[in-house]
Enzyme design. Structure first.
Site, PDB file in Angstrom:
ATOM      1  N   LYS A 191       1.152  -1.040  -0.096  1.00 52.51           N
ATOM      2  CA  LYS A 191      -0.120  -0.350   0.000  1.00 52.51           C
ATOM      3  C   LYS A 191       1.080   1.080  -0.365  1.00 52.51           C
ATOM      4  CE  LYS A 191      -3.744   2.121   2.225  1.00 52.51           C
ATOM      5  NZ  LYS A 191      -4.686   2.510   4.146  1.00 52.51           N
ATOM      6  N   LYS A 244      -2.129  -1.750  -3.414  1.00 52.08           N
ATOM      7  CA  LYS A 244      -3.101  -0.407  -3.486  1.00 52.08           C
ATOM      8  C   LYS A 244      -1.873   0.720  -4.027  1.00 52.08           C
ATOM      9  CE  LYS A 244      -6.378   2.024  -1.088  1.00 52.08           C
ATOM     10  NZ  LYS A 244      -6.573   2.008   0.793  1.00 52.08           N
TER      11      LYS A 244
END
Length: 325
Positions: A191, A244
């Site tokens: 992320k 992400k």
């Protein structure tokens, strides 16, 4: 053999596609808020709504009708404090939403995002020390409490998005010790500290009140670091890993696919969604760009895609299937 003879035939072209999308590839994000009779469009995310718990039924039924079987929940709580205590309240917004969805349908897989940023008064993803820095080890205790409360409410999958070190191991241990050995963990392993999250932070009221999250989210200059983070989460017994954002990180998805034998999930995030929707509205691109983007994410190696486009893509795929038949 050159492919032009095949590409020139619509049916053959469809039959020989190397990469395809299925409705079962999609996980649909839902934003749940306190209150009653609320279905309110999020200004920065056209077509995406805040729902109060009493309005979830119509949305769940629509998703089922489209064939979408999986949602990931984000909650906007009624109160916030420095410890994010509403995140692990058994009557918190996510806990109530999970129970409600399970009462509406047994056929929807409910994934819960585990983080503290929506629930802390300061908007950071963990417990702060006196210097305003996130304390990793103390935060793990709170994250495991949140995960356990979600499991007790009926969540099918736990998805920690905080990016604290060793949180998968801590959550796995807590779940196992409390009788939830069979609940998978879908870890946000790669992320990035990205500029693509703006609309989400509006939707979830989760922007930090000071500073940023670069000390615990990943530096977008780095790719090898992502592989190390993924390897660590897999060693801690994560069942899925999430990359992400997705669109600007297709190389990371591809590297993860080539490096690890695991289930890779890509999060097609809010900024990607809103830019595309606004470009379509302005007439700069056609709606077909959505399909092309999702195909590129799948082609890069994602098994599943968390996307705000899930409903419109499910409608498109159903129409294409009917036309092909």
């Amino acid at each position: 053999m050159r492919m032009r003879r095949i590409r020139g035939n619509k049916i053959l072209r469809k039959m020989t596609e190397e990469t395809t999308l299925r409705v079962s590839d999609f996980i649909y994000p839902l934003f749940v808020v306190e209150g009653e009779d609320i279905k309110s469009e999020i200004p920065s995310m056209p077509g995406i709504y805040h729902f109060s718990i009493d309005r979830l039924g119509e949305e769940i039924h629509e998703l089922e009708d489209l064939g979408i079987k999986s949602v990931i929940l984000f909650g906007i709580p009624s109160y916030k404090d420095e410890l994010g205590s509403s995140a692990y309240d058994e009557n918190g917004i996510i806990q109530k939403a999970v129970r409600k969805i399970k009462s509406i349908s047994k056929n929807i897989l409910v994934i819960t995002d585990v983080c503290m940023c929506e629930y802390t008064s300061h908007g950071h993803c963990g417990i702060l020390n006196e210097n305003g820095d996130v304390e990793n080890d103390i935060t793990l205790d709170y994250l495991s409490k949140i995960a356990l409360s979600h499991a007790k409410a009926g969540a099918d999958v736990i998805a920690p998005s905080d990016m604290m070190d060793f949180r998968v191991e801590k959550i796995r241990k807590t779940l196992d010790e409390n009788g939830f050995k069979n609940i998978p963990i879908m870890a946000y392993s790669a992320k990035y500290a990205s500029n693509f999250y703006g609309p989400f932070r509006d939707a979830a009221d989760s922007a930090p009140s000071f500073g940023d999250r670069k000390s615990y989210q990943m530096d977008y200059h780095n790719g090898k670091e992502a592989m190390r983070e993924i390897a660590l989460d897999l060693d801690e017994d994560s069942d899925f890993i999430i990359v992400k954002p997705a669109l600007s990180y297709l190389d990371i998805i591809k590297q993860a696919k080539d490096t690890f034998n695991t289930n890779i999930v890509a999060y097609n995030v809010s900024g990607e969604y809103s830019m595309v929707k606004n470009a379509i509205k302005a007439g700069l691109v056609s709606e077909e760009i959505i399909y092309e983007i999702l195909i590129s994410i799948k082609r890069a190696g994602a098994k599943l895609i968390i996307t705000y486009h899930a409903k419109e893509m499910a409608e498109k795929l159903r129409k294409e299937r009917n036309d092909f038949i």
